[in-house]
Write a protein that holds these residues in place. Structure first.
Motif, short mmCIF file in Angstrom:
data_model
loop_
_atom_site.label_atom_id
_atom_site.label_comp_id
_atom_site.label_asym_id
_atom_site.label_seq_id
_atom_site.Cartn_x
_atom_site.Cartn_y
_atom_site.Cartn_z
N LYS A 183 0.82 -1.21 0.00
CA LYS A 183 0.00 0.00 0.00
C LYS A 183 0.86 1.27 0.00
N LYS A 188 -1.06 2.54 -3.39
CA LYS A 188 -2.24 2.52 -2.52
C LYS A 188 -3.50 2.09 -3.26
N ILE A 209 -7.54 -3.37 8.93
CA ILE A 209 -8.19 -2.10 8.58
C ILE A 209 -7.16 -0.98 8.56
N ASP A 210 -6.28 -0.96 9.57
CA ASP A 210 -5.23 0.07 9.64
C ASP A 210 -4.31 0.02 8.43
N GLY A 266 -5.08 -0.96 5.52
CA GLY A 266 -5.81 -0.49 4.34
C GLY A 266 -6.17 -1.59 3.37
N ASP A 285 -8.39 -4.20 1.29
CA ASP A 285 -9.68 -3.92 0.67
C ASP A 285 -10.78 -4.90 1.08
#
Length: 226
Positions: free
Chosen positions: A74, A78, A98-99, A101, A103
């Motif tokens: 990421k 990203k 989640i932190d 990122g 999907d």
């Protein structure tokens, strides 16, 4: 085969040999190219080497886990979708995912039909959010149709030519080295430097000599300052 997935490259990172082989067999029928790795360290190296469109990774793996790899991916790109698979359901892992990122977060065991549907949704979402790219003056790239457009006119490109242009666009304005071009455009094939020069000349004849800039001895880039 899904129309959304058939032109894309997927990287599968999974340390369990049987699971990785099964996923590779299924994905080979859906994606243009399927790349695999056995851990996060190898996965990150192959991401940098092949520049896949989607990454699917397990979490718990030796050397480097999937979330650590996803974090580095990421940082590099990203917009590349990362789908995480895991047999774990701890709150801490979900929060870390989640932190980072990621999907999508999918629990094992995997239903392959549902999994493919999820990949279609992820790919479609990526395409819709980054559909038309302004490449240079007079040039745009439609990622849904996968076509290069010059002054409103589509430029016909072969599959390899499209792979080459798509790679340069993903690295827009940056130098793309000869080795990376070979790995992405000629997957699993042997190609000489002379053949690459001839190939690029043919591409330039179609897209315009000034569009693709040669960096002698190193590689190529798109001149965004046309």
């Amino acid at each position: 085969m899904s129309k959304i997935l058939e032109n894309l490259m997927i990287l599968i990172v999974e340390d369990e040999n049987e699971v990785r082989k099964l996923m590779q067999d299924v994905m080979t029928g859906e994606f243009a190219n399927v790349i695999t790795a056995q851990n996060g360290d190898e996965g990150l190296k192959k991401f940098k080497k092949y520049n896949p469109d989607i990454v699917v990774t397990d979490i718990a793996m030796p050397i480097s886990d999937g979330l650590e790899m996803a974090m580095h991916i990421k940082e590099i790109s990203k917009d590349t979708p990362v789908v995480v698979l895991s047999a774990y359901s701890e709150k801490e892992r979900l929060l870390k995912a989640i932190d980072v990122g990621v999907d999508k977060y999918i629990m094992k065991p995997i239903d392959m039909d549902e999994f493919l549907t999820t990949l279609e949704h992820v790919a479609k979402s990526k395409i819709e959010t980054t559909n038309i790219i302004e490449v240079a003056k007079g040039y745009t790239f439609n990622k849904t149709k996968r076509v290069l457009i010059k002054d409103g006119v589509e430029i016909p490109l072969t599959k390899k030519e499209l792979a080459f242009i798509s790679l340069l666009i993903k690295r827009l304005g940056a130098l793309v080295l000869h080795d990376e071009i070979k790995n992405v455009v000629w997957v699993g094939e042997s190609v000489s430097e002379a053949a690459i020069r001839t190939f690029v000349k043919r591409v330039r004849d179609k897209v315009g000599n000034d569009f693709v800039k040669n960096i002698p001895g190193l590689g190529y880039k798109i001149d965004v300052n046309l």
